[in-house]
Design a protein around this motif. Structure first.
Motif, PDB file in Angstrom:
ATOM      1  N   UNK A   1      35.315  20.753 -27.942  1.00  0.00           N
ATOM      2  CA  UNK A   1      34.573  20.795 -29.300  1.00  0.00           C
ATOM      3  C   UNK A   1      33.266  21.490 -29.035  1.00  0.00           C
ATOM      4  N   UNK A   2      33.232  22.762 -29.783  1.00  0.00           N
ATOM      5  CA  UNK A   2      31.967  23.514 -29.551  1.00  0.00           C
ATOM      6  C   UNK A   2      30.695  23.172 -30.396  1.00  0.00           C
ATOM      7  N   UNK A   3      29.765  23.310 -29.579  1.00  0.00           N
ATOM      8  CA  UNK A   3      28.352  22.687 -30.319  1.00  0.00           C
ATOM      9  C   UNK A   3      27.399  24.110 -30.560  1.00  0.00           C
ATOM     10  N   UNK A   4      27.228  24.290 -31.827  1.00  0.00           N
ATOM     11  CA  UNK A   4      26.254  25.727 -32.069  1.00  0.00           C
ATOM     12  C   UNK A   4      25.293  25.600 -33.006  1.00  0.00           C
ATOM     13  N   UNK A   5      24.167  25.885 -32.365  1.00  0.00           N
ATOM     14  CA  UNK A   5      22.884  26.080 -33.288  1.00  0.00           C
ATOM     15  C   UNK A   5      23.165  27.229 -34.163  1.00  0.00           C
ATOM     16  N   UNK A   6      22.503  27.181 -35.446  1.00  0.00           N
ATOM     17  CA  UNK A   6      22.313  28.565 -36.158  1.00  0.00           C
ATOM     18  C   UNK A   6      20.863  28.808 -36.318  1.00  0.00           C
ATOM     19  N   UNK A   7      20.607  30.233 -35.981  1.00  0.00           N
ATOM     20  CA  UNK A   7      19.299  30.738 -36.049  1.00  0.00           C
ATOM     21  C   UNK A   7      19.121  31.571 -37.512  1.00  0.00           C
TER      22      UNK A   7
ATOM     23  N   UNK B   1      38.295  25.327 -37.253  1.00  0.00           N
ATOM     24  CA  UNK B   1      37.396  24.995 -38.470  1.00  0.00           C
ATOM     25  C   UNK B   1      36.053  24.621 -38.000  1.00  0.00           C
ATOM     26  N   UNK B   2      35.002  25.071 -38.210  1.00  0.00           N
ATOM     27  CA  UNK B   2      33.821  24.788 -37.990  1.00  0.00           C
ATOM     28  C   UNK B   2      33.032  24.234 -38.942  1.00  0.00           C
ATOM     29  N   UNK B   3      32.497  22.919 -38.765  1.00  0.00           N
ATOM     30  CA  UNK B   3      31.828  22.253 -39.697  1.00  0.00           C
ATOM     31  C   UNK B   3      30.364  22.723 -39.940  1.00  0.00           C
ATOM     32  N   UNK B   4      29.951  22.900 -41.123  1.00  0.00           N
ATOM     33  CA  UNK B   4      28.268  23.216 -41.114  1.00  0.00           C
ATOM     34  C   UNK B   4      27.736  22.652 -42.505  1.00  0.00           C
ATOM     35  N   UNK B   5      26.531  22.198 -42.540  1.00  0.00           N
ATOM     36  CA  UNK B   5      26.065  21.696 -43.673  1.00  0.00           C
ATOM     37  C   UNK B   5      25.737  20.188 -43.544  1.00  0.00           C
ATOM     38  N   UNK B   6      24.388  19.667 -43.453  1.00  0.00           N
ATOM     39  CA  UNK B   6      24.459  18.318 -43.697  1.00  0.00           C
ATOM     40  C   UNK B   6      24.204  17.701 -42.591  1.00  0.00           C
ATOM     41  N   UNK B   7      24.156  18.135 -41.273  1.00  0.00           N
ATOM     42  CA  UNK B   7      23.971  17.266 -40.163  1.00  0.00           C
ATOM     43  C   UNK B   7      22.534  16.644 -39.972  1.00  0.00           C
ATOM     44  N   UNK B   8      22.403  15.522 -39.606  1.00  0.00           N
ATOM     45  CA  UNK B   8      21.392  14.630 -39.894  1.00  0.00           C
ATOM     46  C   UNK B   8      20.930  13.631 -38.720  1.00  0.00           C
ATOM     47  N   UNK B   9      22.018  13.200 -37.927  1.00  0.00           N
ATOM     48  CA  UNK B   9      22.002  12.382 -36.978  1.00  0.00           C
ATOM     49  C   UNK B   9      23.185  12.387 -36.184  1.00  0.00           C
ATOM     50  N   UNK B  10      22.996  11.715 -34.882  1.00  0.00           N
ATOM     51  CA  UNK B  10      24.007  11.739 -34.088  1.00  0.00           C
ATOM     52  C   UNK B  10      25.413  11.369 -34.491  1.00  0.00           C
ATOM     53  N   UNK B  11      25.666  10.354 -35.377  1.00  0.00           N
ATOM     54  CA  UNK B  11      26.878   9.834 -35.757  1.00  0.00           C
ATOM     55  C   UNK B  11      27.629  10.616 -36.696  1.00  0.00           C
ATOM     56  N   UNK B  12      26.704  11.650 -37.317  1.00  0.00           N
ATOM     57  CA  UNK B  12      27.632  12.722 -38.182  1.00  0.00           C
ATOM     58  C   UNK B  12      28.382  13.694 -37.185  1.00  0.00           C
ATOM     59  N   UNK B  13      28.132  13.978 -36.042  1.00  0.00           N
ATOM     60  CA  UNK B  13      28.883  15.099 -35.275  1.00  0.00           C
ATOM     61  C   UNK B  13      30.437  14.412 -34.797  1.00  0.00           C
ATOM     62  N   UNK B  14      30.616  13.448 -34.408  1.00  0.00           N
ATOM     63  CA  UNK B  14      31.851  13.149 -34.114  1.00  0.00           C
ATOM     64  C   UNK B  14      32.838  12.597 -35.287  1.00  0.00           C
ATOM     65  N   UNK B  15      32.008  12.254 -36.477  1.00  0.00           N
ATOM     66  CA  UNK B  15      32.687  11.960 -37.690  1.00  0.00           C
ATOM     67  C   UNK B  15      33.508  13.342 -38.068  1.00  0.00           C
TER      68      UNK B  15
ATOM     69  N   UNK C   1      30.939  22.715 -34.146  1.00  0.00           N
ATOM     70  CA  UNK C   1      29.762  22.065 -35.112  1.00  0.00           C
ATOM     71  C   UNK C   1      28.557  22.681 -35.243  1.00  0.00           C
ATOM     72  N   UNK C   2      28.103  23.100 -36.169  1.00  0.00           N
ATOM     73  CA  UNK C   2      26.977  24.160 -36.619  1.00  0.00           C
ATOM     74  C   UNK C   2      26.076  23.224 -37.162  1.00  0.00           C
ATOM     75  N   UNK C   3      24.668  23.214 -36.679  1.00  0.00           N
ATOM     76  CA  UNK C   3      23.788  23.047 -37.143  1.00  0.00           C
ATOM     77  C   UNK C   3      22.395  23.755 -36.964  1.00  0.00           C
TER      78      UNK C   3
END
Length: 255
Positions: free
Chosen positions: A5-11, A204-218, A227-229
């Motif tokens: 799984x890729x973890x991707x910050x958005x700037x 598929x990269x998920x984006x929009x709504x991340x607010x806490x750790x539990x949101x990412x594995x879901x 996972x983009x945040x």
């Protein structure tokens, strides 16, 4: 074995492209910092990729963004994706020459879908990220409609059908952004992820709504492979390292 799984910050970049800003739905923007310095910090923190979003989508902003990409590519080794204002083969060529690895297409692809095929044919599908901004709209085939112009303009196009079309035209991956969830911190739109994951074979990269750790594995459980945040990383509510540990604890492979 499943891919990591890729973890991707958005700037998100302001109009002059010299500062990273944050804000819900592109409003009430506040300064976060220098884009190159943030890119270096995020790579050191374990980011797998970096996404630069041109919030102005103007020729002036694009010129500034080219300089940011050149400067960033000189000091980081993770892949760089550029979103916003990419409208032509020449735009793509300029960003790739500056050091970007991928370009994200949204409005320009909706207005002229063959642009996806043209870029994929000239540069390869791996270069093309189809950015699908979607909102919930009752009465549409899937329940989700494509939005353009930074999520402000409805199109009447079904989001799931558009994702299928984009994949068929040659997109290498789908960046799936929930307009409804964006900036809320309430979690990714899992229904949207499941709907698109069920009909495309590309990542598929998920984006929009991340607010806490539990949101990412879901989101990964729903079918996301990236996972983009933005804000949640920028303000330090969670770190990239903590997200990866949370993913590992849930049984997901990370880099």
């Amino acid at each position: 074995m499943s891919a990591a799984v890729r973890v991707m910050p958005c700037l998100g970049l302001a109009a002059d492209a010299d500062r990273v800003v944050k804000g819900a739905c592109f409003t009430e923007l506040s300064d976060v910092g220098d884009p190159v310095e943030l890119a270096v910090a995020y790579e050191q923190a374990g980011a797998d990729e970096l996404v630069f979003l041109d919030l102005s989508c103007s020729s002036e902003g694009r010129s500034g963004l080219l300089e940011v990409i050149r400067a960033t590519a000189a000091v980081v080794s993770v892949p760089l994706t550029v979103r916003g204002g990419v409208r032509s083969i020449s735009d793509v060529d300029a960003f790739l020459r500056a050091g970007a690895d991928k370009v994200g297409l949204n409005t320009s692809a909706v207005e002229r879908p063959q642009l996806i095929a043209e870029i994929a044919r000239q540069f390869g599908s791996a270069v093309v990220t189809l950015c699908v901004d979607a909102r919930r709209v009752p009465g549409t085939m899937s329940g989700f409609e494509v939005m353009t112009r930074g999520g402000r303009q409805p199109t009447g196009t079904d989001a799931v059908a558009w994702a299928v079309c984009g994949a068929e035209l040659g997109a290498g991956e789908i960046l799936l952004n929930s307009v409804d969830a964006r900036g809320t911190g309430d979690g990714f739109d899992l229904d949207l992820i499941r709907a698109v994951r069920g009909v495309v074979d590309i990542p598929v990269i998920a984006s929009g709504g991340a607010g806490e750790l539990a949101h990412f594995p879901s989101a990964v459980d729903a079918g996301a492979s990236g996972l983009l945040a933005a804000s949640v990383f920028h303000i330090g509510e969670v770190s990239i390292g903590s997200v990866k540990r949370e993913l590992e604890a849930a049984g997901h492979l990370v880099l």
